[in-house]
Design a protein around this motif. Sequence first.
Motif, short mmCIF file in Angstrom:
data_model
loop_
_atom_site.label_atom_id
_atom_site.label_comp_id
_atom_site.label_asym_id
_atom_site.label_seq_id
_atom_site.Cartn_x
_atom_site.Cartn_y
_atom_site.Cartn_z
N VAL A 29 0.85 -1.19 0.00
CA VAL A 29 0.00 0.00 0.00
C VAL A 29 0.88 1.24 0.00
O VAL A 29 1.78 1.37 0.83
CB VAL A 29 -0.93 0.04 1.23
N VAL A 30 0.62 2.14 -0.95
CA VAL A 30 1.39 3.37 -1.07
C VAL A 30 0.43 4.55 -1.05
O VAL A 30 -0.58 4.54 -1.77
CB VAL A 30 2.21 3.40 -2.38
N SER A 31 0.70 5.55 -0.22
CA SER A 31 -0.18 6.71 -0.12
C SER A 31 0.64 7.95 0.19
O SER A 31 1.72 7.84 0.77
CB SER A 31 -1.22 6.49 0.98
N ARG A 32 0.12 9.10 -0.21
CA ARG A 32 0.75 10.37 0.18
C ARG A 32 0.83 10.47 1.71
O ARG A 32 1.74 11.07 2.26
CB ARG A 32 -0.06 11.56 -0.34
N ASP A 33 -0.18 9.90 2.36
CA ASP A 33 -0.27 9.92 3.81
C ASP A 33 0.21 8.57 4.36
O ASP A 33 -0.54 7.58 4.30
CB ASP A 33 -1.71 10.19 4.24
N LYS A 36 -2.19 6.62 6.64
CA LYS A 36 -3.31 5.94 5.99
C LYS A 36 -2.85 4.64 5.34
O LYS A 36 -3.57 3.62 5.38
CB LYS A 36 -3.96 6.86 4.95
N ALA A 37 -1.67 4.66 4.75
CA ALA A 37 -1.13 3.44 4.14
C ALA A 37 -0.91 2.38 5.20
O ALA A 37 -1.24 1.21 5.02
CB ALA A 37 0.18 3.76 3.42
N ARG A 38 -0.35 2.79 6.34
CA ARG A 38 -0.09 1.85 7.42
C ARG A 38 -1.39 1.29 7.99
O ARG A 38 -1.49 0.09 8.29
CB ARG A 38 0.70 2.56 8.53
N GLY A 51 4.71 1.07 1.13
CA GLY A 51 5.81 1.56 0.32
C GLY A 51 5.98 3.05 0.49
O GLY A 51 5.14 3.71 1.10
N THR A 52 7.06 3.57 -0.04
CA THR A 52 7.33 5.00 0.03
C THR A 52 6.74 5.71 -1.18
O THR A 52 7.01 5.33 -2.33
CB THR A 52 8.85 5.26 0.08
N TYR A 53 5.93 6.71 -0.92
CA TYR A 53 5.28 7.45 -2.01
C TYR A 53 6.35 8.09 -2.91
O TYR A 53 7.26 8.78 -2.43
CB TYR A 53 4.37 8.54 -1.43
N GLY A 54 6.24 7.84 -4.21
CA GLY A 54 7.16 8.39 -5.18
C GLY A 54 8.35 7.50 -5.49
O GLY A 54 9.07 7.75 -6.46
N ALA A 55 8.55 6.46 -4.68
CA ALA A 55 9.66 5.52 -4.91
C ALA A 55 9.20 4.39 -5.83
O ALA A 55 8.01 4.26 -6.13
CB ALA A 55 10.15 4.97 -3.58
N ILE A 56 10.12 3.56 -6.27
CA ILE A 56 9.78 2.45 -7.16
C ILE A 56 8.88 1.46 -6.42
O ILE A 56 9.27 0.94 -5.37
CB ILE A 56 11.05 1.73 -7.65
N PRO A 57 7.69 1.18 -6.92
CA PRO A 57 6.80 0.21 -6.26
C PRO A 57 7.40 -1.19 -6.29
O PRO A 57 8.11 -1.55 -7.23
CB PRO A 57 5.52 0.29 -7.10
N ILE A 63 -1.57 -0.68 -9.16
CA ILE A 63 -2.96 -0.25 -9.32
C ILE A 63 -3.09 1.20 -8.90
O ILE A 63 -2.79 1.57 -7.77
CB ILE A 63 -3.90 -1.14 -8.47
N LEU A 64 -3.52 2.03 -9.85
CA LEU A 64 -3.70 3.46 -9.60
C LEU A 64 -5.11 3.66 -9.06
O LEU A 64 -6.07 3.81 -9.82
CB LEU A 64 -3.48 4.24 -10.90
N ALA A 65 -5.24 3.65 -7.74
CA ALA A 65 -6.54 3.71 -7.08
C ALA A 65 -6.74 5.06 -6.41
O ALA A 65 -6.96 5.15 -5.20
CB ALA A 65 -6.67 2.57 -6.07
N VAL A 66 -6.66 6.11 -7.22
CA VAL A 66 -6.90 7.47 -6.75
C VAL A 66 -7.94 8.11 -7.65
O VAL A 66 -8.17 7.64 -8.76
CB VAL A 66 -5.60 8.31 -6.78
#
Length: 206
Positions: A29-33, A36-38, A51-57, A63-66
């Motif tokens: 799970v990757v999120s700006r926040d 929320k990801a945790r 994962g770290t937002y903006g880093a290599i998944p 999945i782009l779920a925004v």
Amino acid sequence: MSTISIIGSGGMATAIAGRIAKAGHTVEVVSRDPAKARALADKLACGAITGTYGAIPAGDIVILAVPYTHAVAVLADFGKALDGKVIIDITNPVAPDLTGLVTPHGSSGAQEIAKLAPASAQVVKAFNTLFGHVLAKDKRLDAFIAADDADAKARVSTFLESLGLRPLDVGGLQMAQSLEWLGLIMIGLAKNGAGTWDISMKVDIG
């Protein structure tokens, strides 16, 4: 099983992640926040990671779920970190008043996202015709997909099958326009003709 990365932590991200975890895949799970990801990863358990937002998944499938309105910023923030990834676009670029789509004439959200993604990435449209709460019920549902790359389409089809869904290929990425209109039709049906949001689109064959 493999690692599947989800960018986002809202309702659809939660529903899809739940299916992925039940199928035995590892969810990233990757999120700006980060909080929320945790929280979503903790809710999923089953070895889910953040994962770290903006880093290599971590996953080859991302999945782009925004919301569509946030997709451009997300793609800009990740940039080349999405090189070589299969990006599943689940967005529905509907107008706030639900009278149409906000994409340029002759294009779709998926096609606009593909223009912004790295050239080595492949965009596949999927999940946009499924409501999150219906997806979370663990029923076998029809999942329509559109993409230009045959390998990416095959990989996503196999992935969807592993989630207990029936992938149905509607054609190249230009068909994402039709899928996004179908997404809007589903909303219209829920609000009007069907009178309930507990609906899904099914294809009867035979």
